[in-house]
Design an enzyme around this catalytic site. Structure first.
Site, mmCIF file in Angstrom:
data_model
loop_
_atom_site.group_PDB
_atom_site.id
_atom_site.type_symbol
_atom_site.label_atom_id
_atom_site.label_comp_id
_atom_site.label_asym_id
_atom_site.label_seq_id
_atom_site.Cartn_x
_atom_site.Cartn_y
_atom_site.Cartn_z
ATOM 1 N N CYS A 3 29.152 -73.851 -90.656
ATOM 2 C CA CYS A 3 28.598 -73.850 -92.012
ATOM 3 C C CYS A 3 29.411 -74.667 -93.022
ATOM 4 O O CYS A 3 30.630 -74.714 -92.984
ATOM 5 C CB CYS A 3 28.441 -72.435 -92.548
ATOM 6 S SG CYS A 3 27.472 -71.377 -91.484
ATOM 7 N N ARG A 6 28.805 -79.573 -90.278
ATOM 8 C CA ARG A 6 29.247 -78.212 -89.989
ATOM 9 C C ARG A 6 28.083 -77.254 -89.766
ATOM 10 O O ARG A 6 28.283 -76.114 -89.322
ATOM 11 C CB ARG A 6 30.115 -77.688 -91.143
ATOM 12 C CG ARG A 6 31.392 -78.460 -91.344
ATOM 13 C CD ARG A 6 32.178 -77.877 -92.502
ATOM 14 N NE ARG A 6 32.604 -76.521 -92.209
ATOM 15 C CZ ARG A 6 33.742 -76.203 -91.626
ATOM 16 N NH1 ARG A 6 34.577 -77.148 -91.243
ATOM 17 N NH2 ARG A 6 34.063 -74.937 -91.405
ATOM 18 N N TRP A 21 24.789 -72.906 -90.183
ATOM 19 C CA TRP A 21 24.677 -72.913 -88.721
ATOM 20 C C TRP A 21 24.368 -71.478 -88.336
ATOM 21 O O TRP A 21 25.187 -70.577 -88.514
ATOM 22 C CB TRP A 21 25.981 -73.387 -88.089
ATOM 23 C CG TRP A 21 25.885 -73.619 -86.612
ATOM 24 C CD1 TRP A 21 25.394 -74.722 -85.988
ATOM 25 C CD2 TRP A 21 26.285 -72.712 -85.572
ATOM 26 N NE1 TRP A 21 25.465 -74.571 -84.621
ATOM 27 C CE2 TRP A 21 26.009 -73.342 -84.335
ATOM 28 C CE3 TRP A 21 26.834 -71.435 -85.557
ATOM 29 C CZ2 TRP A 21 26.274 -72.749 -83.110
ATOM 30 C CZ3 TRP A 21 27.101 -70.831 -84.331
ATOM 31 C CH2 TRP A 21 26.822 -71.495 -83.134
ATOM 32 N N ASN A 77 30.659 -68.174 -94.545
ATOM 33 C CA ASN A 77 30.876 -68.817 -93.256
ATOM 34 C C ASN A 77 31.610 -67.815 -92.386
ATOM 35 O O ASN A 77 32.669 -67.318 -92.760
ATOM 36 C CB ASN A 77 31.714 -70.089 -93.449
ATOM 37 C CG ASN A 77 32.008 -70.801 -92.149
ATOM 38 O OD1 ASN A 77 31.500 -70.439 -91.104
ATOM 39 N ND2 ASN A 77 32.845 -71.822 -92.217
ATOM 40 N N GLY A 78 31.067 -67.485 -91.215
ATOM 41 C CA GLY A 78 31.711 -66.529 -90.332
ATOM 42 C C GLY A 78 30.742 -65.478 -89.833
ATOM 43 O O GLY A 78 29.522 -65.634 -89.919
ATOM 44 N N GLU A 113 35.202 -84.811 -69.612
ATOM 45 C CA GLU A 113 34.921 -85.213 -70.993
ATOM 46 C C GLU A 113 33.726 -86.153 -71.069
ATOM 47 O O GLU A 113 32.899 -86.056 -71.982
ATOM 48 C CB GLU A 113 36.169 -85.867 -71.603
ATOM 49 C CG GLU A 113 35.982 -86.432 -73.006
ATOM 50 C CD GLU A 113 35.622 -85.392 -74.047
ATOM 51 O OE1 GLU A 113 35.254 -85.803 -75.175
ATOM 52 O OE2 GLU A 113 35.683 -84.176 -73.773
ATOM 53 N N LYS A 115 30.349 -85.351 -73.239
ATOM 54 C CA LYS A 115 29.798 -86.231 -74.269
ATOM 55 C C LYS A 115 28.308 -86.466 -74.030
ATOM 56 O O LYS A 115 27.505 -86.448 -74.956
ATOM 57 C CB LYS A 115 30.541 -87.582 -74.281
ATOM 58 C CG LYS A 115 31.927 -87.515 -74.860
ATOM 59 C CD LYS A 115 31.940 -87.431 -76.371
ATOM 60 C CE LYS A 115 32.236 -86.092 -76.929
ATOM 61 N NZ LYS A 115 33.226 -85.218 -76.490
ATOM 62 N N GLU A 117 26.258 -83.201 -74.712
ATOM 63 C CA GLU A 117 26.279 -82.824 -76.128
ATOM 64 C C GLU A 117 25.236 -83.582 -76.941
ATOM 65 O O GLU A 117 24.546 -82.988 -77.768
ATOM 66 C CB GLU A 117 27.659 -83.128 -76.735
ATOM 67 C CG GLU A 117 28.717 -82.089 -76.501
ATOM 68 C CD GLU A 117 30.010 -82.460 -77.199
ATOM 69 O OE1 GLU A 117 30.555 -81.602 -77.911
ATOM 70 O OE2 GLU A 117 30.481 -83.609 -77.032
ATOM 71 N N HIS A 146 32.350 -79.997 -50.757
ATOM 72 C CA HIS A 146 32.286 -78.539 -50.892
ATOM 73 C C HIS A 146 31.109 -78.098 -51.762
ATOM 74 O O HIS A 146 31.175 -77.050 -52.412
ATOM 75 C CB HIS A 146 33.602 -78.009 -51.460
ATOM 76 C CG HIS A 146 34.774 -78.312 -50.597
ATOM 77 N ND1 HIS A 146 35.107 -77.573 -49.482
ATOM 78 C CD2 HIS A 146 35.690 -79.311 -50.665
ATOM 79 C CE1 HIS A 146 36.180 -78.086 -48.918
ATOM 80 N NE2 HIS A 146 36.553 -79.151 -49.605
ATOM 81 N N LYS A 187 30.543 -78.867 -85.953
ATOM 82 C CA LYS A 187 31.798 -79.582 -85.754
ATOM 83 C C LYS A 187 32.982 -78.644 -85.596
ATOM 84 O O LYS A 187 33.796 -78.801 -84.695
ATOM 85 C CB LYS A 187 32.035 -80.517 -86.942
ATOM 86 C CG LYS A 187 33.308 -81.356 -86.823
ATOM 87 C CD LYS A 187 33.209 -82.324 -85.681
ATOM 88 C CE LYS A 187 34.429 -83.198 -85.561
ATOM 89 N NZ LYS A 187 34.371 -84.028 -84.345
#
Length: 627
Positions: A2, A27, A76, A102-103, A493, A497, A500, A516, A622
């Site tokens: 947020c 955010r 968010w 926020n939270g 990574e 990317k 995402e 395996h 973010k």
């Protein structure tokens, strides 16, 4: 998560808040809202809209607002659907008091039942709304005693009843030109200008107006008025916080002609690596200087092991750092998901050095892991990108990554800056523990100094190739990324990317584990990205390269489509695979800083071709400041 921006001052309040929210929209972008008041009005006016900030701006064009103080929010969603009624700010029963948050309030159901019995009416599905009603109830109780209280006193009493994490901004029409901000978990910054004050959840929200910032700590409250800022704890005791002068140029937070922030930040990596190195190494003596380290060299050298805790991309940098530290300092390293650290009954103590890696310095799970380490007796060191962030304040030392603001939700330059910081730490530890002499140190620093130029070369020479490859692979349903040794975290990574920002399922895997299980997935529709670089001077690299070639042949024998990242001059690999992205040669431990770049570009261009929102991928934010 947020975004929060609030303002008290002489400027037109709505443009200030909307501009700040736009810079913080990374955010959260499920909904947006704003509340504005003035001394001449007995009410606060609200405008809210579901979806992105542009929807709120359209509402404001149709129904404009005027005022002298106000607060805005981009959400968010955690509790409640991303709808207009669930958008912040939220009101009390009177409508004269509003809250942005926020939270997560963990005991909100208990408080909601209590407040409902007391006669409060709730109109949303959120946990935030109960905060407004709780503050209102505190004021009602005070009025019944004949001793009305100021807004800040009511907020102090209310926050003591909240459990969980929260960053709050509170306004009341009864006390114009005042904003109350409080922090317990998610970040809050206070900006101080000439005759004006700002509150925000991150620095870019106020950076165009002031560079003078207070970073609130957990348990801090700020009272913003036209007279300035007063800081207290939750008991009302005055506290002192030093003003931090932010050195970022506001232009760094703009796109600068790039189509997306992510692309801009990919191209900023040579500078981020250079800036993170600058002033910390000597090419003459081979020494490493970590000025923000509060731990003495004796204390660093005394560590018998290191535990690294991190999340997401930072966890991948941690895995890479494990190889660097163990190779150069001969010190055992464990890497934990920060979100899991507390739940495995960890073994740590004074001989264990805790290392926390986080771009924002405010990641809730990473902070929780740090506090657990400290409780077990460990000293901690933070690697983060925000000066004076919570993780650095609570640590016994910090290594700041000088990457500048990173706006794109998918981290790029923060990752390579973290790898740079980890390499510097590995060098320092190797020197302190007697495993690196001056000659070796100078050689390693020389190798590091060449990395920005090599990254620049990849950007110039391979961007067009990655864009072309995106045309062939943007319709794939799945991707597999393979790497061995220090390159395995880069495979992870690269896969992260892609998933995402393009929403294509992708998985990173150790190349040696193909037999395996993953071999069962390979057919003519599966693209397989293989990290197949080599360092001719390193015997372990040669062995790894030969084994990786065998893995490539396993894939091609089953009609898999291979995209290899290989070292320039490698004539062998071209005859084995369909596509090769060549990168400049580098020493084994530093090649990850180069080979991640084409993987970032490939993910970016695939996402663009698929029409995805690259900078603001769905369901992500973010800075993850809740657990």
């Amino acid at each position: 998560m947020c975004g929060i921006v609030g303002y008290v001052g002489p400027k037109k309040v709505v443009p200030v808040i909307i501009e700040g929210l736009r810079r913080l929209e990374y955010r959260g972008y499920d909904s947006a809202g704003i509340a504005v008041g003035s001394p001449s009005s007995s009410t606060l006016e609200l405008r809210r809209a579901p979806g992105k900030l542009a929807n709120l701006e359209e509402v404001l064009r149709e129904h404009p607002l005027e005022g002298t103080f106000g607060i805005g929010h981009t959400r968010w969603a955690t509790h409640g659907r991303p709808t207009e009624e669930n958008a912040h700010p939220h009101r009390d029963c009177t409508g004269r008091l509003v809250v942005v948050h926020n939270g997560i309030v963990e005991n909100y159901l208990e408080l909601k039942r209590e407040l409902t019995i007391q006669g409060h009416k709730f109109v949303t599905e959120t946990d935030t709304e109960i905060i407004a009603h709780l503050i209102e109830q505190v004021q009602i109780d005070a009025d019944l005693t004949g001793q009305p209280i100021l807004l800040e006193v009511a907020v102090r009493r209310a926050v003591k009843r909240l459990t969980g994490a929260f960053a709050l901004g509170v306004l009341s029409a009864a006390e114009p030109d005042k904003i109350i901000a409080a922090r317990s978990g998610p970040p809050v910054v206070i900006g101080v200008g000439e005759g004006e004050c700002f509150v925000a959840s991150d620095v870019p929200g106020v950076l165009h107006h002031t560079r003078n910032i207070y970073f609130l700590a957990d348990g801090d409250m700020a009272i913003l008025t036209l007279a300035g800022v007063e800081l207290t704890d939750f008991d009302g005791n005055p506290i002192q916080r030093g003003l931090t002068r932010i050195t970022w140029d506001p232009i760094q937070a703009e796109k600068g002609g790039y189509k997306h922030f992510m692309l801009k930040e990919i191209w900023e990596q040579p500078r981020a690596i250079t800036d993170t190195t600058l002033g910390r190494v000597s090419l003459d003596s081979g020494k490493v200087y970590l000025a923000e380290m509060k731990l003495t060299e004796k204390e660093l050298a005394a560590a018998q092991s290191i535990t690294i805790a991190a999340c997401g991309t930072s966890w991948h940098s941690a895995l890479t750092g494990k190889y660097m530290i163990e190779r150069l300092a001969r010190l055992p390293v464990d890497v934990d998901y920060a979100s899991e650290y507390r739940y495995r009954d960890p073994i740590a103590g004074p001989d264990t050095l805790g290392l926390l890696i986080t771009q924002s310095g405010e990641t809730a799970d990473t902070l929780a892991a740090q506090r657990e380490m400290i409780a077990l007796g460990s000293k901690t060191v933070a690697i983060c990108n925000v000066v004076d962030a919570m993780v650095a304040r609570e640590a016994h030392g910090a290594i700041y990554t000088h990457a500048g603001p990173e706006i794109g939700v998918a981290s790029t330059k923060a990752f390579t800056a973290q790898l740079t910081a980890l390499f510097l730490l590995a060098l320092k530890l190797g020197q302190l523990r007697g495993h690196l002499n001056t000659e070796q140190s100078v050689t390693l620093i020389e190798q590091l100094s060449r990395i920005p130029g090599k990254v620049e070369e990849v950007l110039r020479s391979r961007t067009a190739q990655c864009e072309e490859l995106a045309k062939d692979f943007s319709n794939a349903r799945d991707f597999l990324y393979l790497g061995r040794g220090v390159h395995f975290p880069i495979a992870l990574e690269g896969a992260l990317k892609l998933k995402e920002i393009s929403y294509i399922h992708a998985e990173g895997y150790p190349a040696g584990e193909m037999k395996h299980g993953p071999n069962a997935l390979i057919d003519e529709t599966l693209p397989v990205v293989v990290l197949a670089t080599r360092d001719e001077s390193d015997p372990t690299s040669k062995l790894r390269y030969e084994k990786t070639l065998s893995n490539i042949q396993e894939v091609t024998a089953r009609s898999g489509r291979v995209i290899a990242v290989a070292t320039e001059g490698d004539i062998t690999i071209g005859g084995l695979v369909e596509h090769v992205i060549f990168i400049p040669p580098a020493m084994e431990l530093l090649s990850p800083l180069i080979e991640i770049v084409p993987l970032q570009l490939l993910a970016y261009y695939i996402a663009v071709r698929r029409g995805c929102d690259v900078d603001q991928p769905r369901n992500l934010a973010k800075s993850v400041t809740v657990e």
